[in-house]
Design an enzyme around this catalytic site. Structure first.
Site, PDB file in Angstrom:
ATOM      1  N   ARG A  13      -0.575  -8.357  -8.019  1.00 45.42           N
ATOM      2  CA  ARG A  13       0.900  -8.318  -8.300  1.00 45.42           C
ATOM      3  C   ARG A  13       1.539  -9.389  -7.476  1.00 45.42           C
ATOM      4  O   ARG A  13       2.375  -9.967  -7.556  1.00 45.42           O
ATOM      5  CB  ARG A  13       1.408  -7.015  -8.168  1.00 45.42           C
ATOM      6  N   GLU A  53      -7.091   4.578   3.220  1.00 48.92           N
ATOM      7  CA  GLU A  53      -7.044   6.183   3.544  1.00 48.92           C
ATOM      8  C   GLU A  53      -8.205   6.611   3.486  1.00 48.92           C
ATOM      9  O   GLU A  53      -8.734   7.334   4.472  1.00 48.92           O
ATOM     10  CB  GLU A  53      -5.946   6.810   2.688  1.00 48.92           C
TER      11      GLU A  53
HETATM   12  P1  AMP Z   1      -0.859  -1.286   1.728  1.00 53.02           P
HETATM   13  O1  AMP Z   1      -2.103  -2.032   2.227  1.00 53.02           O
HETATM   14  O2  AMP Z   1      -0.753  -0.009   2.025  1.00 53.02           O
HETATM   15  O3  AMP Z   1       0.358  -1.987   2.693  1.00 53.02           O
HETATM   16  O4  AMP Z   1      -0.624  -1.476   0.119  1.00 53.02           O
HETATM   17  C1  AMP Z   1      -0.009  -2.504  -0.192  1.00 53.02           C
HETATM   18  C2  AMP Z   1      -0.856  -2.822  -1.542  1.00 53.02           C
HETATM   19  O5  AMP Z   1      -0.831  -1.585  -2.194  1.00 53.02           O
HETATM   20  C3  AMP Z   1       0.204  -3.715  -2.315  1.00 53.02           C
HETATM   21  O6  AMP Z   1      -0.634  -4.711  -2.948  1.00 53.02           O
HETATM   22  C4  AMP Z   1       0.830  -3.010  -3.314  1.00 53.02           C
HETATM   23  O7  AMP Z   1       0.792  -3.492  -4.359  1.00 53.02           O
HETATM   24  C5  AMP Z   1       0.054  -1.692  -3.369  1.00 53.02           C
HETATM   25  N1  AMP Z   1       0.924  -0.314  -3.399  1.00 53.02           N
HETATM   26  C6  AMP Z   1       0.663   0.464  -2.155  1.00 53.02           C
HETATM   27  N2  AMP Z   1       1.633   1.501  -2.259  1.00 53.02           N
HETATM   28  C7  AMP Z   1       2.167   1.444  -3.254  1.00 53.02           C
HETATM   29  C8  AMP Z   1       3.493   1.879  -4.090  1.00 53.02           C
HETATM   30  N3  AMP Z   1       3.842   3.280  -3.438  1.00 53.02           N
HETATM   31  N4  AMP Z   1       4.113   1.544  -5.075  1.00 53.02           N
HETATM   32  C9  AMP Z   1       3.435   0.279  -5.534  1.00 53.02           C
HETATM   33  N5  AMP Z   1       2.430  -0.255  -5.142  1.00 53.02           N
HETATM   34  C10 AMP Z   1       1.778   0.060  -4.113  1.00 53.02           C
END
Ligand code: AMP
Length: 175
Positions: free
Chosen positions: A61, A98
């Site tokens: 995305r 996680e």
């Molecule tokens: P993180 O590594 O936990 O910061 O997760 C970020 C990545 O996971 C991004 O590329 C987001 O597109 C996706 N992502 C994680 N959590 C969500 C959420 N609650 N809603 C949409 N996309 C998410």
């Protein structure tokens, strides 16, 4: 257009892709031509005078706004991809999820140390993904790195995991 209008255009999907996650579906914001243009213009304006030479988008995305941002900023576009997708030599960076771990890749000839890099992803959650992207960009000796998100989930405190030397800015915040 107000920040509230943009915020309201993002669809919340409870328990996707698994129980307990409130998934922010940005496709409902991007499908509206006025909102899409507005988001792009707001982010591009924020970075227009910083001499950005490359926008690095994170699969998948992060490619949507990332490539348009590169066009607006007169910068090149570089994809960071999931393992096994890039055809030439790559640098690889693993990061913890996680449960378990994942990794991201970038072509070894994607950047030069003189580049001024804007890393973009659609959303900041825990910060693991963007941290891996920052590490990949640092492998090239790049020192001027900025990080941008369309949406930041503040309650997950992902920002605290990003190196304090890297300026972070998000257009929309959920508390
Ligand atoms: P993180 O590594 O936990 O910061 O997760 C970020 C990545 O996971 C991004 O590329 C987001 O597109 C996706 N992502 C994680 N959590 C969500 C959420 N609650 N809603 C949409 N996309 C998410």
């Amino acid at each position: 257009m107000t920040t509230e209008e943009i915020k309201n255009s993002i669809r919340n999907i409870p328990d996707f892709p698994k129980e307990g996650i409130q998934f922010k579906d940005v496709s409902t914001a991007f499908k509206d031509k006025h909102i899409f243009r507005h988001i792009l213009s707001e982010i591009a304006t924020h970075y227009e005078n910083l001499g950005i030479t490359k926008v690095v988008g994170i699969e998948s995305r992060g490619f949507i706004l990332g490539s348009s941002l590169a066009g607006k900023l007169h910068a090149g576009f570089i994809p960071i991809r999931k393992p096994g997708k890039l055809p030439a030599d790559t640098y690889v960076q693993s990061y913890d999820l996680e449960y378990g771990s994942d990794s991201l890749e970038i072509h070894t000839d994607a950047l030069d140390r003189e580049d001024v890099v804007l890393i973009h992803d659609d959303l900041l959650a825990t910060g693991g993904t963007v941290n891996a992207a920052v590490e990949l960009v640092r492998r090239f000796g790049v020192t001027k790195i900025y990080v941008n998100f369309f949406v930041e989930l503040e309650f997950l405190e992902g920002r605290d995991r990003i190196s304090s030397e890297v300026p972070v800015w998000s257009l929309i915040h959920f508390q």
